[in-house]
Design a protein around this motif. Sequence first.
Motif, PDB file in Angstrom:
ATOM      1  N   GLN A  39      38.613  59.110  35.561  1.00 15.27           N
ATOM      2  CA  GLN A  39      37.707  58.492  34.605  1.00 15.27           C
ATOM      3  C   GLN A  39      38.511  57.782  33.528  1.00 15.27           C
ATOM      4  N   HIS A  40      37.976  56.649  33.072  1.00 14.21           N
ATOM      5  CA  HIS A  40      38.739  55.745  32.209  1.00 14.21           C
ATOM      6  C   HIS A  40      37.758  54.960  31.356  1.00 14.21           C
ATOM      7  N   ALA A  41      38.112  54.755  30.083  1.00 14.76           N
ATOM      8  CA  ALA A  41      37.347  53.889  29.181  1.00 14.76           C
ATOM      9  C   ALA A  41      38.224  52.697  28.820  1.00 14.76           C
ATOM     10  N   LEU A  42      37.657  51.498  28.806  1.00 16.73           N
ATOM     11  CA  LEU A  42      38.457  50.297  28.639  1.00 16.73           C
ATOM     12  C   LEU A  42      38.971  50.136  27.210  1.00 16.73           C
ATOM     13  N   TYR A  43      38.059  49.976  26.230  1.00 18.33           N
ATOM     14  CA  TYR A  43      38.481  49.902  24.829  1.00 18.33           C
ATOM     15  C   TYR A  43      37.274  50.178  23.939  1.00 18.33           C
ATOM     16  N   ARG A  44      37.472  50.158  22.626  1.00 20.81           N
ATOM     17  CA  ARG A  44      36.468  50.689  21.694  1.00 20.81           C
ATOM     18  C   ARG A  44      35.121  49.980  21.754  1.00 20.81           C
ATOM     19  N   PHE A  45      35.096  48.692  22.145  1.00 20.97           N
ATOM     20  CA  PHE A  45      33.830  47.963  22.207  1.00 20.97           C
ATOM     21  C   PHE A  45      33.319  47.798  23.637  1.00 20.97           C
ATOM     22  N   TYR A  46      33.960  48.472  24.561  1.00 14.63           N
ATOM     23  CA  TYR A  46      33.482  48.526  25.947  1.00 14.63           C
ATOM     24  C   TYR A  46      33.726  49.962  26.393  1.00 14.63           C
ATOM     25  N   ASN A  47      33.057  50.869  25.675  1.00 11.37           N
ATOM     26  CA  ASN A  47      33.373  52.303  25.731  1.00 11.37           C
ATOM     27  C   ASN A  47      32.524  53.018  26.780  1.00 11.37           C
ATOM     28  N   PHE A  48      32.675  52.605  28.033  1.00 11.17           N
ATOM     29  CA  PHE A  48      31.945  53.224  29.128  1.00 11.17           C
ATOM     30  C   PHE A  48      32.911  54.073  29.958  1.00 11.17           C
ATOM     31  N   ARG A  49      32.483  55.263  30.314  1.00  8.96           N
ATOM     32  CA  ARG A  49      33.305  56.161  31.127  1.00  8.96           C
ATOM     33  C   ARG A  49      33.018  55.876  32.600  1.00  8.96           C
ATOM     34  N   ARG A  50      33.971  55.212  33.267  1.00  7.27           N
ATOM     35  CA  ARG A  50      33.762  54.820  34.663  1.00  7.27           C
ATOM     36  C   ARG A  50      34.952  55.234  35.519  1.00  7.27           C
ATOM     37  N   ASN A  51      34.747  55.180  36.829  1.00  5.93           N
ATOM     38  CA  ASN A  51      35.708  55.756  37.774  1.00  5.93           C
ATOM     39  C   ASN A  51      36.935  54.870  38.005  1.00  5.93           C
ATOM     40  N   VAL A  52      38.041  55.570  38.306  1.00  6.78           N
ATOM     41  CA  VAL A  52      39.256  54.938  38.824  1.00  6.78           C
ATOM     42  C   VAL A  52      39.531  55.591  40.177  1.00  6.78           C
ATOM     43  N   TYR A  53      39.713  54.784  41.225  1.00  8.96           N
ATOM     44  CA  TYR A  53      39.984  55.298  42.564  1.00  8.96           C
ATOM     45  C   TYR A  53      41.455  55.035  42.895  1.00  8.96           C
ATOM     46  N   SER A  54      42.121  56.049  43.457  1.00 10.62           N
ATOM     47  CA  SER A  54      43.549  55.906  43.712  1.00 10.62           C
ATOM     48  C   SER A  54      43.921  56.372  45.116  1.00 10.62           C
ATOM     49  N   PHE A  55      45.031  55.810  45.602  1.00 10.00           N
ATOM     50  CA  PHE A  55      45.610  56.233  46.872  1.00 10.00           C
ATOM     51  C   PHE A  55      47.121  56.257  46.713  1.00 10.00           C
ATOM     52  N   ASP A  56      47.767  57.346  47.180  1.00 12.59           N
ATOM     53  CA  ASP A  56      49.217  57.497  47.075  1.00 12.59           C
ATOM     54  C   ASP A  56      49.793  57.901  48.424  1.00 12.59           C
ATOM     55  N   PHE A  57      50.960  57.355  48.741  1.00 13.40           N
ATOM     56  CA  PHE A  57      51.730  57.790  49.901  1.00 13.40           C
ATOM     57  C   PHE A  57      53.133  58.129  49.419  1.00 13.40           C
ATOM     58  N   MET A  58      53.658  59.303  49.846  1.00 15.58           N
ATOM     59  CA  MET A  58      54.951  59.773  49.359  1.00 15.58           C
ATOM     60  C   MET A  58      55.783  60.288  50.527  1.00 15.58           C
TER      61      MET A  58
END
Length: 402
Positions: free
Chosen positions: A222-241
Amino acid sequence: MNKIIFFFLLGITSVYAQKKQLFTEYSIGETSSANNDFISLKSSQTFGVGFGMQHNDSLNWVKQLRNPYTGVILQVANHGNVEKIGHSISLLTYIEKPIILKNEKLKLLSGIGIAYHTKKNTIENWQNKAISTDLTWAYRLGVYYNIWSNSQFDSRINLNYLHYSNGHIQWPNNGINTLALGLNFTYNGFNKTENPIEKVILKKDIKKEKQTFFSVQTGIGQHALYRFYNFRRNVYSFDFMYGKIYNKTHKVGLGIYMRQYTNNYKYIKEGNNLVSEEYPELQKNPFLNSSSMGIALNYEFLMQHVSIETELGLTLYRPFFETEYRLNATLINKQTGLYELGKAEGMEYSLKRFVSGKLGLKYYLFNTNKTPKNNVYLGGHIVSVLGQADYSELALGYTHTF
């Protein structure tokens, strides 16, 4: 949710422990201002109660940490302004180990967990720019020195750094940072018939071996962009190690990561002012331009079912970052009284553009000390750019060992 799942994981490892300790501590310190017009603060005060057990077996990670204690701490902190900042009530897991090989009096204690805050940023309490959510991550790192002891009690002085942050899931999130000096009273009178703990672990006692592994991981954060676009929305990730595991303890890997930010995608798709006026090219492919890709060097310290994970990454592709950096750097012009966007320039911008990081915990389904060929894990992380929180993440992964 990942905070709740992982706040006691390190304590689980104490199942195999023997020697117990129960302690109370009180500390007084100074909480730094979260911004230039922050609330005036008096001295901070923190009271804590902890319970832990000492590991005394032949596992490599136990030997390398010289029979550490792991356990849980319940602490209550007053940051010097109860009306505006309130209290922070935290539950943390901790690990305590000697710092110097032949000095049992000097210890390092680190902890991670979850905190509940009785006051947060609201319209009526706008000056509190430190905390904007009820629950946050809680960290502590301290040095302890034994000044007096007998067969049952230890008295120790300590210097601790305490930190609270929501991991950039909502603005404002300037965080609470405190440096505190305190006294710790520890009761060691349990299990008097136990065998004494070995004081010095020699390198020759640690069994040397090596395995190769690869892992794949997917996460949702979950991530919020900045103070005037303060919506809690998803971040999707993929990792290979891909990498090596040394002595069933040190897991080192090199890999690639990909992340997709829903907030960034929506901001581009909606054609908000900064995009439409200065970065219209981002709208040609909103999905790709709201993503990031890079390479990372990853390290885990394996403790049977639990591991502590750190990562240093190099971001190779993140087209929206210049826009995001300028939005985050929005300030009030003192002459006009109007908000002005920041500039994407200077050393800080360049470093944040390329340097990423990760800190967190993992829980493995199968005991890593038994080197299973196939294993799955659940992880909780804070992902950062140059040490500043980017988003909080819950991850599910699979690892295969050759």
